[in-house]
Design an enzyme around this catalytic site. Structure first.
Site, PDB file in Angstrom:
ATOM      1  N   GLU A  38     -74.449  68.477  63.686  1.00 33.61           N
ATOM      2  CA  GLU A  38     -73.696  69.462  64.467  1.00 33.61           C
ATOM      3  C   GLU A  38     -72.407  69.712  63.705  1.00 33.61           C
ATOM      4  O   GLU A  38     -71.517  68.863  63.650  1.00 33.61           O
ATOM      5  CB  GLU A  38     -73.390  68.956  65.874  1.00 33.61           C
ATOM      6  CG  GLU A  38     -72.685  70.006  66.713  1.00 33.61           C
ATOM      7  CD  GLU A  38     -71.868  69.423  67.848  1.00 33.61           C
ATOM      8  OE1 GLU A  38     -70.824  70.020  68.188  1.00 33.61           O
ATOM      9  OE2 GLU A  38     -72.244  68.363  68.379  1.00 33.61           O
TER      10      GLU A  38
ATOM     11  N   CYS B 186     -65.866  72.968  68.510  1.00 31.20           N
ATOM     12  CA  CYS B 186     -66.625  73.888  67.667  1.00 31.20           C
ATOM     13  C   CYS B 186     -67.318  74.992  68.457  1.00 31.20           C
ATOM     14  O   CYS B 186     -67.754  75.983  67.879  1.00 31.20           O
ATOM     15  CB  CYS B 186     -67.645  73.118  66.834  1.00 31.20           C
ATOM     16  SG  CYS B 186     -68.699  72.035  67.827  1.00 31.20           S
TER      17      CYS B 186
END
Length: 492
Positions: A262, A296
């Site tokens: 990720e 994010c």
């Protein structure tokens, strides 16, 4: 041996609390620059020892009954819930997250994820496939071949976690990995590792067998390198920057280790002329409040139709005026500090770069002074009149900064602008026309799309397109991520 002493926190290796070879280093509170505690600095040899312990524990743990794995994860959640208050205080002190975030989004989500994967341990791992009739031939006589798909644990998983959430992120890796029968070596972010050791305490009290969970920390690059390149490690699960993810992927590729990555994001928020602007502003505003933009998934890149551009900018500016920047321990604080002085300087350098590139600072842009002037605070900043080629539009800033880019055309132009990025983690669409919103969502090259919301369904797959990552987790998808698929075929 205790988990800590006067010399600071100890490592957790093979079921024991171990004195770190490299001594300790100070964990700094980003809000006031005080020392939260001392974190252990592992040596490469100790990381290797942790990986070896995990490898030795894998066989017995992988054969443990799913019900037993579920019970341990549930008991760990009970311990975290029991220690909720002090551990939320620690998370707030380590990360600088305001108290409601530390409680609800960090420790609270950690508890929820252990509960979810206690149930996940009981999910079926076998699936029957349709039988196949074969004619007699070179492979043998005519027969009916049955087939079974079986999910098997990968082995030893190194979990390298992010600094923005030292509870939800590691829990989202460790709990499903354990549920599937893997063993783990956890390498927490050096900025805030102490909470991850509390998670290890909870698992130890819950009865996790020695070697199934190991936690090693350190600021030295060699600690992370050892956790990735150890021959005992079968898989690496990493959350962090795309640049570091690339380096880890290169190492994994040499020995074909499994990966779950990720990585970075530059979330596009497409706002059409018929959007509910109040809802859009509230959603975009989460960039400033959640972890001070250190997330994010944040909608940091607003792509808005010119017919509502001025109104959206005005409403965002008004919204920001009510976002209190301050000590995360004080009630009413919405925006706390970023994680470190170095990161504060980096974020501020991007704001200055935006000015030089021709963007206008509609709000923020100046360093706020909180209390006695200590702490790593960044003002929530809105950069408007931006163009697609600006670095502030293209690069991940990872702070409380939103850029606004207008567009004049229709769906094609909006999609082209949104997809004009190296990243593709989560994007957002705001429109009063549900059919158009879903049509645009399907066209976006993004691992997830929020339609008129920034909310997430925690059973939906999570992960990125392009340079935002590899693989998917969350819900049952996390169980799949930490498993290998085996086929068993037999003749009937």
């Amino acid at each position: 041996m205790s988990r800590g002493d006067g010399d600071g926190q100890r490592l957790f290796i093979g079921g024991e609390w171990v004195t770190p070879d490299g001594g300790s280093y100070e964990v700094v509170n980003p809000a006031d620059e005080s020392v939260v505690g001392l974190a252990p600095e592992a040596s490469r040899a100790q990381v290797e020892e942790a990986a070896r312990a995990a490898a030795e524990a894998f066989g017995p743990w992988s054969r443990t009954a799913p019900e037993e794995r579920a019970a341990i994860l549930d008991r760990a959640a009970d311990v975290i819930q029991r220690e909720f208050e002090p551990w939320a205080e620690l998370a707030r002190a380590e990360t600088g997250a305001p108290t409601p975030i530390a409680r609800g989004m960090q420790v609270g989500v950690g508890v929820a994820r252990f509960r979810r994967y206690a149930r996940g341990a009981l999910e079926p791992v076998e699936r029957g496939l349709p039988p196949q009739v074969t004619e007699a031939g070179p492979m043998g006589r005519a027969s009916v071949l049955g087939a079974l798909e079986v999910r098997q644990p990968v082995g030893v998983v190194t979990c390298i976690t992010s600094y923005n959430n030292p509870w939800a992120n590691p829990a989202g890796k460790v709990a499903p990995a354990l549920a599937m029968g893997n063993t783990v070596v956890v390498k927490p972010a050096p900025q805030d590792p102490l909470s991850v050791f509390r998670m290890a305490e909870a698992l130890a009290e819950a009865g996790i067998p020695p070697g199934v969970v190991n936690v090693v920390s350190g600021r030295a690059v060699e600690v992370g390198e050892a956790a990735v390149d150890s021959p005992y490690v079968d898989m690496v699960s990493f959350t962090g920057s795309t640049a570091v993810g690339r380096r880890i992927a290169e190492v994994c590729g040499r020995s074909m280790k499994r990966q779950l990555m990720e990585l970075g994001g530059k979330g596009a928020a497409v706002v059409f002329e018929d959007a509910d602007l109040d809802a859009a502003v509230t959603g975009i505003g989460t960039t400033f409040s959640f972890y001070s933009g250190q997330i994010c998934t944040a909608p940091t890149r607003v792509i808005v139709h010119r017919s509502v551009y001025a109104e959206l900018v005005e409403r965002l500016t008004g919204y920001l005026a009510f976002m209190k920047v301050g000590d995360p321990a004080v009630k009413g604080t919405v925006v706390g500090p970023v994680i470190s002085a170095a990161h504060r300087d980096r974020v501020e350098s991007y704001v200055e770069l935006g000015r030089k590139e021709g963007a206008r600072v509609a709000f923020g842009g100046e360093r706020p002074v909180v209390g006695e002037g200590r702490g790593f605070y960044v003002a929530p900043t809105l950069l408007v009149d931006c163009a697609p080629g600006m670095r502030v539009v293209r690069e991940e800033i990872f702070g409380p900064v939103v850029v606004v880019v207008p567009f004049d055309g229709g769906e094609d132009e909006a999609v082209a602008l949104a997809d004009d990025s190296d990243y593709g983690l989560i994007s957002y669409v705001w429109s009063g026309d549900a059919a158009r919103a879903f049509r645009v969502a399907r066209r976006l090259r993004s691992g997830g799309v929020g339609v008129n919301t920034v909310g997430r369904n925690m059973e939906a797959p999570f992960g990125g397109f392009k340079q935002s990552g590899v693989g998917r987790d969350v819900g049952s998808y996390a169980l799949h991520a930490y498993s290998e698929v085996q086929s068993i075929v037999w003749a009937g």
